[in-house]
Every structure is written in structure tokens, then in C-alpha cells.
Design an enzyme around this catalytic site. Structure first.
Site, PDB file in Angstrom:
ATOM      1  N   GLY A  47       0.898  -1.369   0.081  1.00 50.35           N
ATOM      2  CA  GLY A  47      -0.007   0.045  -0.060  1.00 50.35           C
ATOM      3  C   GLY A  47       1.065   1.215  -0.111  1.00 50.35           C
ATOM      4  O   GLY A  47       0.812   2.085  -0.809  1.00 50.35           O
ATOM      5  N   PHE A  48       1.631   1.450   0.963  1.00 46.94           N
ATOM      6  CA  PHE A  48       2.650   2.627   1.146  1.00 46.94           C
ATOM      7  C   PHE A  48       1.804   3.901   1.375  1.00 46.94           C
ATOM      8  O   PHE A  48       2.399   4.767   0.867  1.00 46.94           O
ATOM      9  CB  PHE A  48       3.690   2.467  -0.029  1.00 46.94           C
ATOM     10  CG  PHE A  48       4.312   1.253  -0.519  1.00 46.94           C
ATOM     11  CD1 PHE A  48       5.247   0.627   0.626  1.00 46.94           C
ATOM     12  CD2 PHE A  48       3.969   0.486  -1.399  1.00 46.94           C
ATOM     13  CE1 PHE A  48       5.684  -0.538   0.202  1.00 46.94           C
ATOM     14  CE2 PHE A  48       4.542  -0.620  -1.698  1.00 46.94           C
ATOM     15  CZ  PHE A  48       5.255  -1.218  -1.043  1.00 46.94           C
TER      16      PHE A  48
ATOM     17  N   GLY B  42       1.314  -6.884   3.554  1.00 42.22           N
ATOM     18  CA  GLY B  42       2.403  -7.274   3.364  1.00 42.22           C
ATOM     19  C   GLY B  42       3.506  -7.257   4.229  1.00 42.22           C
ATOM     20  O   GLY B  42       4.563  -7.780   3.764  1.00 42.22           O
TER      21      GLY B  42
ATOM     22  N   ASN C 256       9.132  -8.884  15.712  1.00 42.81           N
ATOM     23  CA  ASN C 256       9.221  -9.962  14.731  1.00 42.81           C
ATOM     24  C   ASN C 256      10.857  -9.651  13.929  1.00 42.81           C
ATOM     25  O   ASN C 256      10.683  -8.492  13.448  1.00 42.81           O
ATOM     26  CB  ASN C 256       8.706 -10.329  13.943  1.00 42.81           C
ATOM     27  CG  ASN C 256       8.796 -11.581  13.075  1.00 42.81           C
ATOM     28  OD1 ASN C 256       9.928 -12.007  12.576  1.00 42.81           O
ATOM     29  ND2 ASN C 256       8.017 -12.405  12.856  1.00 42.81           N
TER      30      ASN C 256
ATOM     31  N   LYS D  63      12.655 -10.949  11.905  1.00 44.11           N
ATOM     32  CA  LYS D  63      12.803 -11.255  10.528  1.00 44.11           C
ATOM     33  C   LYS D  63      11.847 -10.319   9.688  1.00 44.11           C
ATOM     34  O   LYS D  63      12.469  -9.485   8.720  1.00 44.11           O
ATOM     35  CB  LYS D  63      12.229 -12.499  10.270  1.00 44.11           C
ATOM     36  CG  LYS D  63      12.354 -13.103   8.842  1.00 44.11           C
ATOM     37  CD  LYS D  63      11.856 -14.404   8.357  1.00 44.11           C
ATOM     38  CE  LYS D  63      12.807 -15.202   8.956  1.00 44.11           C
ATOM     39  NZ  LYS D  63      12.407 -16.793   8.703  1.00 44.11           N
ATOM     40  N   THR D  64      10.626  -9.986  10.058  1.00 43.50           N
ATOM     41  CA  THR D  64       9.749  -9.236   9.361  1.00 43.50           C
ATOM     42  C   THR D  64      10.188  -7.490   9.692  1.00 43.50           C
ATOM     43  O   THR D  64       9.804  -6.715   8.589  1.00 43.50           O
ATOM     44  CB  THR D  64       8.090  -9.346   9.543  1.00 43.50           C
ATOM     45  OG1 THR D  64       8.035  -9.359  11.254  1.00 43.50           O
ATOM     46  CG2 THR D  64       7.693 -10.623   9.209  1.00 43.50           C
TER      47      THR D  64
ATOM     48  N   GLN E  23      10.802  -4.820   6.718  1.00 44.19           N
ATOM     49  CA  GLN E  23      10.341  -3.854   6.510  1.00 44.19           C
ATOM     50  C   GLN E  23      11.089  -2.489   6.499  1.00 44.19           C
ATOM     51  O   GLN E  23      10.903  -1.632   5.553  1.00 44.19           O
ATOM     52  CB  GLN E  23       9.165  -3.483   7.725  1.00 44.19           C
ATOM     53  CG  GLN E  23       7.834  -2.996   7.078  1.00 44.19           C
ATOM     54  CD  GLN E  23       6.728  -2.717   8.142  1.00 44.19           C
ATOM     55  OE1 GLN E  23       6.915  -3.231   9.207  1.00 44.19           O
ATOM     56  NE2 GLN E  23       5.805  -1.993   7.702  1.00 44.19           N
TER      57      GLN E  23
ATOM     58  N   GLY F 258       7.357   0.985  10.166  1.00 42.04           N
ATOM     59  CA  GLY F 258       7.029   0.886   8.686  1.00 42.04           C
ATOM     60  C   GLY F 258       7.634   2.128   7.828  1.00 42.04           C
ATOM     61  O   GLY F 258       7.659   2.042   6.608  1.00 42.04           O
ATOM     62  N   GLU F 259       7.772   3.233   8.512  1.00 48.63           N
ATOM     63  CA  GLU F 259       8.266   4.454   7.676  1.00 48.63           C
ATOM     64  C   GLU F 259       9.539   4.862   7.873  1.00 48.63           C
ATOM     65  O   GLU F 259      10.186   5.533   7.166  1.00 48.63           O
ATOM     66  CB  GLU F 259       7.180   5.477   7.840  1.00 48.63           C
ATOM     67  CG  GLU F 259       5.907   5.206   7.314  1.00 48.63           C
ATOM     68  CD  GLU F 259       4.549   6.013   7.820  1.00 48.63           C
ATOM     69  OE1 GLU F 259       4.399   6.961   6.965  1.00 48.63           O
ATOM     70  OE2 GLU F 259       4.204   6.013   8.925  1.00 48.63           O
TER      71      GLU F 259
END
Lengths: 776, 330
Positions: free
Chosen positions: A263-264, A491, A670, A672-673, A677, A742-743
Site C-alpha cells: 500500500g505505502f 504484506g 519479529n 525477520k519481518t 520492512q 514501517g516508515e
């Protein structure tokens, strides 16, 4: 050259780390994505993949003028074409209720991407606005017929040239989503007297998100009940907006997005594609799917505004900042558009007695711009972190040292404390791992054959948002757990992270937890934006899990046979699928035993109210808490980027050859994720630095490169191994101590690249993207 | 995409007849450019003659050391052909610099040559474009033209031919075998593409019913030391800003043979004959390379956004020649 150690480490298997037994904490582990196998085998469905009997397909027709009115429409040829069911224009489409103004009391009013009432007006507000929808039995028939629809327009003068519109820019009003202008001391005056200054102009171009899944919607009406599969980052707000537009109650609308292909920010608002699919289904009585072409995404979904920014810094000869000015102009659309608060990080990054930030916006007749990963900081950090590097060069000082010298103890603008901040730690670790001490400060001093090698740094900074969220957690007598919440899996591994949080909160293995999400039939989730989803959901998950444990203990206390019969909740702990007295992990008994003996198939914990009044109260309470938090702390994820570039001395081609990002993002859920990200943010930043630019023709306001061939995102060959480190210390003011990440990864990236290019070549590039022609 | 008829004739002769009988028909190879343009409604063939399965997909060594390449040989296969890598390395490198692995697996040699000369305005129906719609003007000249031509363009069109392979083939004096129901002819590749002039809608000298059946590479001693240098905004899957196909032979410090062609700078693959003339017989070294590049680009004319290409092309030519002669230059 040193590689970041993380990239050398062998692949970690999480098999026996305790997450499968419930014995050890799951939070922090590199747990594999719970939906990884389903995704890679193609088992999950995206919004354009939901089958329906008698499904019809829609396609958009776009306006070809920047501003004006439709004077004539000819749909005859299209309607006569094979397979065409209907051609909807403003002449025959059912009317929608136009969007309402934004209200702080109802955050869902933020969700319309534009103020246009699609197919409800003959007005055209930008070149590319949808003016017709063709609905046909097949996608191919719809697309072929769309070419046959003809419009005539009467054009009115339009503003489509951002460069030429600079003088018309107006100050942005302060709002609860835009911080507005701010000043401390006399920033311009201090600039005039500072011993060392830089005063520069930086520009960044328009950009687009380019999620791998183009926007798609499948809509089915059943009377006044509506089901919509939508590639959305904000399900609840989408539902509420659809309810307003179509005059039906929100309770009759179900919006689903089990999986979203990225999405972003581009799927955070409701855009024309969603509305017009629902409208087309309403008008035709058919289930309608509309999967936008990449071109239609560019024409109807806003991207990031271009910016022109000024950063001026004044310092003493010892590098102590005396003043910081960060002002500039971004773009907005006459039909709407979000702000891009590029001075956001400049309020908080450096200790300075004088500070001035200001933001103006020029109004253009173009597709309204929207949120795109780190709106504000992604482009603002390019300007301020480039300027800091220029100041370091002026001072003859190492750029890391300059930043450390000006690291503030409290927020430079308001004097509030930081909830946590350890940029010193991030830079120290990064410098050591990157080998920064070996850098020769002289530009053009590090050569490798025909390549000029340069190293650059920049600071990452982003303040995560929080949104209201509610969940339900169901513990069954077989020991399994079901978490439900209408949050979004765009995602990033959201369901995996929440599985880990549930597992630890209840003391069960990750494998015992199932997460269902992406469906407004579940309790209301937050928007997947502002780096806020994980923390927002986690807060509710922790509360609901407490609820579950209390309920289970209540059953045990009623049962004289239970070893927990006389224990109070505060003395009880959870682990390995059981409740036990503190200090006696082998005592107590399992959830399964308690529930089975009590004859209870399941217990449920939930947060939030079901009633309308209860929801309003919850939202008011949330807003009060959020505003109180803002007054008490500055809460931000931060980081230090280290990068190496190689510039071809013949051609000016710049390639990034090494990257290390060290982040302070509170506790990582997490490993890994989270790394994935942060790495994704850096890749997107490298694209912005080197090649990405949306070309809007200043004569027509039309996007001229609406596709992945001409809008150049990085390819694999552009991306080196990216090392990610994080400090992993909890933030004391957030659930589990996590800060949304996320950002933050994208912020500072373009500056680090430009700073490294200056180090390599001696050429300072202040205009993105940093293409070869800028270095000739 | 608009409706069209589709036929798949069994052999070359039937294909030639099929296209001759159908006005507005086009041959379909790998479809990597034609189908894209059909989706964008730029190409509107009434019929497609699918030749993808015809047996024009072999590479044969010719007596004397040349190579005959079937027009339907896939780009990816030709790039790794042992003889190409050994004798004409510039061709292998050019092929691998083009498009992406997936596109190269589908794209044919003939189709690569015949991809459209194009720019951003060619595919936008709202824009004036003399190539797409003669007489509507050229919106690139006053608009976005960073990747436009600096050589051989005109007031009617400034688009560039995007092929990498074609640049190498033009440098190597390759010749196309062309057939139609009216007979066959051979066209040197340097003469296959045409400059826009008054008729930018025509990219090549081929008639609508002509089919390229093969490309012949003549034997070339100079090609043994050859290379392709492509300058682009990102590392892969991007058109050249400027590219250079170069081959050079140095005897006793003097240039005894040289072939140079440029990509990304002109509406056609640009054979740099002026540069070759300056270099032949000159001492092999930086000074000669610079003089040759300057001579070739002397007539170049830039627009506001693409003037950088003139300097970039000079530098790329010098860099390519330097790379080929390092260790043997005077």
C-alpha cells in the site's frame, strides 16, 4: 570493506527457540510468516481474485483536460460493442452523496482521497479524473469499449506548472494532522550573525507508490446490503465512507481485504476505483470487479507532492548550531490532497536556540496528492540532512561528530522530553560496524579503478501514529486461540507479529494462535498507516488477553478441585499453555483442563463497545489520550544510515554498493519481518534518491510516465546487501515498548546517498533524482 | 485492445501470402513491443500473422567465418551463443544489456530490430505526436524530452530507437535478409532504419508486407576486441541514455581498424563513421579518442533537457575505446 554482520549470519530457523512450545517469549524472535506458505503457493486471494457468478468487469475512462466542463458525451459506439452491459457517465449514473468535510470527531472523514463527486458532476478537476465507467462481460470487452467513448469539453484556465506556481503558495493551516508553522527565537537574525552558515534550496519531484498489486475492487449488492473486496489500508473508514456515499447504514456494508499487495499509503484513502465499482454494481445489479490498470492507478490515485525546500543552518566554529530554518512549498490539488509536512523532523532533530519551520502549499489542477511512506519526513529529511552534511563540509568536521554535537536532551521546539532517544547509540554502533573511522574526509579521495567511492550518513526520524483498535480473543478448550480484528495485512507480516504478541500474553505457542483479519465483520481495526497498526492492535490484544485470563481464572476459582482455586489474578502467571502461581511454573493447570472441567467450550475477551454511543465514547477517549500523549512526550523512531556509493567517473552513473541502517525502534516484535520492512523502506529511499520521478507535463497536468517501464523504481541490480541493526530497547510509553517502524526506514535515505555522492565526486546534488546528467 | 483476426500460417511462403492478402496486417513474433502497443491502442492491426513458430530460429556459421542468424532466434539464446561470445562479444553484451531476462526470452532478433522508435508522447493519445498521428505536432519538443535524440532528429520527431542489439549489429556491418511475395532483397542494417524527416511515422525502409528472415554477420577480425557500453538511470531494465558499440584493432600503437555505433542519441542506431574516419590511422590513445568523439558529435543539437547527452556520448565513446585498448595504447 566490512559487511554488516547481519548479512553474514546463517539463516536462522526458529524451530526450537521456544515459540513452538509457549515456554519462551515469542516476541522478538524471527518467526516465519504465518501466511508465508499460503501466499507463496497462491492460496490466498487478493481483491481482484474473488470469484462470483455472473461477475462483470469495469474499466475507467479518464478526462483528458486539466480543468473545465464536459459539454458532450457520445457513448453510442461503446454501448453497441460486444459484451458491453452499461456505460456510466454523469448523464446516467446514480448519484452518490458527496464527501463531507473532515471532522476531528469522526476520523473516517479523513478517508476520501478527493472531494470530487464522481459521475455526479460535469466538472473536471484534473487531467485523468474518471468521467465514465464501462461495464462489460469480460475485461477485454470493457477495455476495448472504453476506447470508443467520446467526450467534448469546455476548458477553463488551469494551474498545472508547479515550478511556475511557487509564488501563489499559501501557508498551510495548522490541523490535528498537520503541525503547522513554528518558531523559536530569531532564526533569520541568528543566521545573519552566525560564524558559519549554509543556506540552500533543495527540490524533490513528484513520486508514486507503485504497490505490486494495482488497486482493485469487487463489489456485490444484495438489496441494500453491500459486500466489497477492496485493496484497502483502511477498511473501517472505507466502510463508513461507502455508507455515507450510498446512503445505507454502515452495518449493512462488509468490506474485506484479507491480503493487500502493498500500500505505502496509496491505499489508505478511498479513491475513484473503489467508489465507481460499487456504483457500477448498484447501477447494473451485477457483481462488478474493477482491477485498475497501472495507468489508471497513476491517473486516479494521488502520489507524493513535489517539494521546493530551503534549509539554512548557522553554527559556531565548533559546530554548535545556533539556528535552523526549514521552509518550503509543496503542492495540493484543487480537488483535495494531503499535506506533506517536510519540516516535521526539523522540529525535533537538533538542539538549537533559534528555529523556524514554515510550510506553504500551491494549489494545482492535478490529481490530489496523498500519503506516501513517511509523508513529510521522506523528502524533508533529504533537505535537512543534506544541509547538515554541507555544514560539516564547511566546518571541516566529521558529519557524524557534527550530529552528535547537536544531539538534543529535550525536544528543541517545546522542551518536552523524548519518550526515548538513543541516536548516539545508533551512530556509535553504525560507525563501528561500517568502519566509518577509515573514511578519508576529502572528496574524491577513495577511488576504485574508474569508480569514485564515497561514504555518507544521514539520520532517520519518524513519529509513529496511533489509531483506535478493538479485537476479540477466543481461547478454546483444546488450547487453541483465535484473534480477530479488522486490521490489514499489506504484506508486512502483521498477522505474524500479532500471533507472537497473543502467544506471549496468554503463554501459548505461536502455532496455537490463529489470526483472522481484514474483514469489517470483525472488531474495528486501525488504519494501516502512520506506522501505527502494530502498536494500535497490540494495545487491544494485551487488554483482551488479560480479559481472557481473568475469565479462565474465574472458572478455576469456582472449582474447588482446581489448584488455582484460591489464587488471585495478580498472583497468577501464564506460560506453556497454563495458568500457574507466580514462582511455581509447574503448578496451576492448563487452559484446556480448566475449560474442559468447567464444561466451557471457549472464553472470549474483547475490547471496545458495540453500540453507536459506546463507539463514539471510545473514539473521544482515544483522541483525548492521544492529545495528552502529544503534550507529554515526543515519541519517534530514529536511526542512522551509513551508505557507500560508486560513481562512474566517465558517465556519472551512481550505484549504491553498501548499506547499513541502525535503528532505535523500541522493542522489535519479529526480527525477520521488522528487518524486511526497514530494508524495504531503504530500497524505496534508494529509488527516490536515484531514479524515481513522476513526470507531470506542466502544460497539461497530465502524468506522462504512468507505468513501471518509464517510472523507474529500483531493480534488484540496483540494491546491494542491506545490513539492518536495531538497539532493541523498549519505549516506556508504548504497548510492549514497540515503536512503529514501517516508515522510519525510508527517511534520511536520499540524503545519505547524496552525501555519499558528494564525498565520492565533490559535486553536491540538491535536486532529486540523482541521475547521471546531474554529475557531468 | 481492438478486435483483430489472427492466423498462423504453416511456413514462410504462406505467411508472406497471408500478409499480402490482408491490408493492415502485421507479423507477430514474440510480441514484446507490438502487443504492448496494441494494448495501448497505438498499434491497431486488422490482422496478426503469427510467425513465432516458423523455423527461422537457427544460428548457422557461414563459410568464411560469418554467421547467419534466423530472424526468430530469441535474444536470450543469441546472447549466449558460443560463436557470438567469441567473435562478436559486443553483440552478446548488447543483447544482455537490453530489456529483462523475461523479455529477452520472448523477443526475437527481427522483432528487436523492428520495435518502434518511441518516446513518452508516442503512447499518450492526448498528446500531439507526428509518429503516432502524422500532422499533430511533437509535444516532446516542448515537454519531456530528456531521453530524446541529439543526432538526426528534426522538428517533426525527436524520439530515439531503443534497441541495444541493433546498435551492435550496425557497428558490425550486419545485413538483413528480407522477403515478400514480390521477391527478396538484402538491406545493410545501417540502412534499415530511417531518420524521421517529413514522415516520422515510418521507422524503417521496409514495406508493410516485407519480412526479415535472417540477419547475416560478416566475419570481422576487429570485432574480436569489441564491447558494448550502456549508460542508464538504473542498473537494468532501462533504455540507454547513451550507448556505445565499439570494436578496435591497434597495430604498433596505431588504430588499424575501428567500428563504432551509438544508441540512445538518434532516431536510429547511429553508425559513427566520422569518428571511425578520424581514428583510422591515428595513434591509439586518449587524445585521438576524444577527437573522434568530438568529430562525431559536432553536428549534435540538444533540447533543454537532453543537451547533456552530447557530453555524455563523448565520454562514453572515449571510455569504451579506452576500455578496449587499455594496456595496448601509446
Amino acid at each position: 570493506m566490512t559487511q554488516a554482520p547481519e548479512t553474514r549470519r546463517p539463516r536462522q530457523r526458529p524451530a526450537d527457540d521456544g515459540t513452538q512450545t509457549g515456554a519462551g517469549p515469542a516476541v522478538g524472535r524471527p518467526v516465519d510468516r504465518v501466511d508465508g506458505a499460503a501466499k507463496t503457493s497462491g492460496a490466498v486471494r487478493y481483491a481482484a481474485e474473488h470469484p462470483h457468478p455472473r461477475l462483470a468487469h469495469g474499466t475507467l475512462v479518464h478526462a483528458t483536460i486539466a480543468r473545465g466542463r464536459i459539454t458532450a458525451v457520445d457513448t453510442g459506439a461503446a454501448e453497441a460493442a460486444d459484451g458491453v452491459i452499461a456505460v456510466l457517465t454523469h448523464l446516467n449514473a446514480p448519484r452518490m452523496t458527496p464527501p463531507r468535510p473532515v471532522s476531528m470527531l469522526d476520523l473516517s472523514t479523513l478517508v476520501p482521497g478527493t472531494s470530487v463527486n464522481y459521475l455526479g458532476t460535469d466538472e473536471v478537476a484534473w487531467n485523468g479524473q474518471p468521467v465514465a465507467v464501462v461495464i462489460a462481460e469480460t475485461l477485454e470487452a470493457a477495455q476495448a469499449a472504453a476506447r470508443l467513448v467520446e467526450f467534448r469539453y469546455r476548458e477553463t484556465p488551469a494551474v498545472t506548472d508547479f515550478a511556475a506556481a511557487q509564488d501563489s503558495a499559501e501557508p498551510l493551516p495548522k490541523s490535528f494532522i498537520a503541525p503547522g508553522d513554528a518558531r523559536k527565537g530569531d532564526a533569520e537574525g541568528a543566521l545573519a550573525t552566525a560564524p558559519v552558515t549554509v543556506d540552500r534550496r533543495y527540490t524533490t519531484p513528484a513520486q508514486n507508490h507503485n504497490a505490486i498489486e494495482p488497486h482493485a475492487t469487487t463489489a456485490v449488492w444484495d438489496g441494500d446490503r453491500l459486500t466489497v473486496h477492496d485493496s484497502s489500508q483502511s477498511l473501517d473508514w472505507t466502510r463508513r465512507h461507502l455508507a455515507r456515499c450510498f446512503g445505507v447504514p454502515p452495518s449493512g456494508i462488509r468490506v474485506l481485504a484479507e491480503h493487500v499487495g502493498g500500500g505505502f499509503g496509496g491505499k489508505g484513502s478511498v479513491w475513484a476505483g473503489t467508489l465507481l465499482t460499487v456504483l457500477a454494481a448498484r447501477a447494473t445489479g451485477r457483481a462488478v470487479r474493477m482491477a485498475l490498470t497501472r495507468e489508471s492507478v497513476y491517473r486516479t490515485v494521488g502520489g507524493r507532492t513535489p517539494t521546493v525546500q530551503r534549509v539554512a543552518l548557522g553554527a559556531g566554529r565548533d559546530g554548535t548550531l545556533t539556528t535552523l530554518v526549514h521552509t518550503g512549498v509543496s503542492r495540493t490539488g484543487r480537488a483535495g490532497g494531503t499535506t506533506e509536512p517536510f519540516s516535521s523532523q526539523s522540529r525535533h532533530l537538533y538542539a538549537t536556540p533559534n528555529l523556524l519551520v514554515g510550510h506553504k502549499a500551491a494549489t494545482l489542477d492535478v490529481v490530489p496528492n496523498t500519503f506516501m511512506r513517511a509523508p513529510g519526513e521522506a523528502v524533508g529529511s533529504f533537505a535537512v540532512e543534506s544541509a547538515m552534511d554541507e555544514l560539516a563540509v564547511e566546518l571541516g568536521m566529521d558529519p557524524v561528530e557534527l550530529r552528535m554535537r547537536n544531539e538534543p536532551d529535550r525536544d528543541p521546539l517545546g522542551g518536552k522530553p523524548f519518550s526515548r532517544r538513543d541516536l548516539r547509540g545508533a551512530y556509535a554502533l553504525g560507525a563501528e560496524r561500517f568502519g566509518w573511522a577509515r573514511r578519508d574526509a576529502e572528496p574524491r579521495s577513495m577511488r576504485d579503478g574508474r569508480f569514485l567511492v564515497g561514504w555518507g550518513v544521514a539520520t532517520a526520524f519518524h513519529m509513529p501514529a496511533r489509531f483506535p483498535a478493538d479485537v476479540s480473543v477466543r481461547l478454546r478448550s483444546d488450547g487453541s486461540v483465535l484473534l480477530r480484528c479488522a486490521f490489514h495485512e499489506v504484506g508486512v507480516g502483521a498477522s505474524t507479529a500479532q500471533s507472537q504478541i497473543v502467544a506471549d500474553a496468554l503463554g501459548v505457542p505461536v502455532s496455537a494462535v490463529t489470526v483472522e483479519h481484514g474483514d469489517t465483520d470483525f472488531r474495528t481495526g486501525p488504519m494501516a498507516g502512520g506506522s501505527g497498526q502494530t502498536a494500535s492492535v497490540a494495545a487491544a490484544v494485551l487488554a483482551a488477553c488479560e480479559d481472557v485470563k481473568r475469565s479462565v481464572l474465574r472458572l478455576a476459582r469456582r472449582d474447588a478441585a482446581s489448584p488455582l482455586h484460591r489464587h488471585r489474578f495478580r498472583d497468577v502467571r501464564a506460560g506453556r499453555g497454563r495458568l500457574f502461581p507466580a514462582g511455581a511454573p509447574d503448578g496451576g493447570e492448563t487452559y484446556a483442563a480448566i475449560l474442559t472441567r468447567a464444561g466451557v467450550p471457549e472464553v472470549e475477551g474483547r475490547t471496545g463497545a458495540d453500540s453507536r454511543a459506546g463507539r463514539a465514547l471510545g473514539q473521544a477517549r482515544f483522541m483525548t489520550g492521544m492529545l495528552r500523549d502529544r503534550r507529554r512526550w515526543v515519541r519517534a523512531a530514529t536511526g542512522a544510515h551509513f551508505c557507500e556509493v560508486r560513481v562512474d567517473s566517465d558517465t556519472g552513473e551512481t550505484r549504491v554498493t553498501r548499506w547499513l541502517g541502525v535503528f532505535d525502534v523500541g522493542r522489535v516484535i519479529n526480527a525477520k519481518t521488522a528487518r524486511s520492512q526497514l530494508r524495504g523502506g531503504i530500497i524505496m529511499g534508494i529509488g527516490a534518491a536515484l531514479s524515481e520521478e513522476t513526470l507531470v507535463d506542466p502544460r497539461t497536468g497530465r502524468v506522462m510516465n504512468p507505468g513501471l517501464g518509464e517510472y523507474q523504481i529500483p531493480v534488484h541490480a540496483d540494491i546491494p546487501p542491506i545490513g539492518i541493526e536495531y538497539l532493541d530497547e523498549p519505549d516506556p510509553t508504548t504497548p510492549l515498548g514497540l515503536l512503529g517502524l514501517g516508515e522510519v526506514g525510508i527517511t534520511g535515505v536520499a540524503a545519505a546517498v547524496a552525501n555519499a555522492v558528494h564525498h565520492a565526486t565533490g559535486v553536491r546534488v540538491r535536486d532529486l533524482p540523482l541521475t547521471p546528467d546531474r554529475l557531468l | 485492445m481492438r478486435p483483430f483476426t489472427y492466423v498462423r500460417p504453416p511456413d514462410v511462403d504462406a505467411s508472406l501470402r497471408a500478409i499480402a492478402e490482408r491490408p493492415g496486417a502485421r507479423f507477430l513474433g514474440g510480441g514484446t513491443n507490438l502487443v504492448d502497443l496494441m494494448r495501448q491502442d497505438v498499434e491497431r492491426p486488422a490482422a496478426l500473422i503469427d510467425i513465432f513458430g516458423l523455423p527461422l530460429d537457427t544460428v548457422e556459421e557461414l563459410p568464411g567465418g560469418g554467421l547467419r542468424i534466423g530472424a526468430l532466434v530469441r535474444n536470450s539464446r543469441l546472447a549466449v551463443h558460443p560463436l557470438v561470445r567469441e567473435r562478436w562479444p559486443v553483440l552478446s553484451q548488447a543483447l544482455l544489456a537490453g530489456a529483462s531476462g523475461q523479455v529477452r526470452n520472448m523477443a526475437t532478433v527481427g522483432g528487436n530490430l523492428l520495435q518502434r522508435t518511441r518516446c513518452l508522447y508516442f503512447t499518450d493519445h492526448t498528446a500531439g505526436c507526428n509518429k503516432r498521428e502524422p500532422g499533430t505536432g511533437c509535444d516532446a519538443i516542448g515537454g519531456f524530452h530528456r531521453n530524446a535524440a541529439v543526432l538526426g532528429a528534426g522538428e517533426h520527431c525527436v524520439a530515439t530507437h531503443p534497441s541495444d542489439m541493433a546498435v551492435a549489429l550496425v557497428a558490425l556491418d550486419a545485413v538483413a535478409d528480407v522477403r515478400s511475395v514480390r521477391g527478396s532483397r538484402r538491406i545493410p542494417l545501417a540502412e534499415l532504419h530511417r531518420l524521421p524527416g517529413e514522415t516520422p511515422q515510418r521507422d524503417t525502409v521496409l514495406a508493410a508486407d516485407e519480412l526479415i528472415t535472417a540477419v547475416e554477420l560478416p566475419p570481422s577480425a576487429v570485432a574480436a576486441a569489441s564491447a558494448y557500453r550502456k549508460v542508464r538511470d538504473r542498473a537494468s531494465f532501462a533504455f540507454a541514455l547513451v550507448s556505445v558499440a565499439a570494436a578496435i584493432e591497434v597495430t604498433d600503437g596505431v588504430v588499424s581498424g575501428v567500428r563504432i555505433a551509438l544508441g540512445g542519441v538518434a532516431p536510429k542506431p547511429w553508425r559513427a563513421r566520422e569518428a571511425e574516419r578520424v581514428l583510422t590511422g591515428a595513434p591509439a590513445g586518449e587524445e585521438s579518442f576524444r577527437a573522434a568523439a568530438a568529430a562525431e558529435l559536432a553536428p549534435a543539437v540538444g533540447l533543454p533537457q537532453n543537451t547533456f547527452k552530447i557530453e555524455l556520448a563523448r565520454r562514453a565513446v572515449v571510455a569504451a575505446l579506452r576500455g578496449l585498448t587499455e594496456g595496448s595504447t601509446a
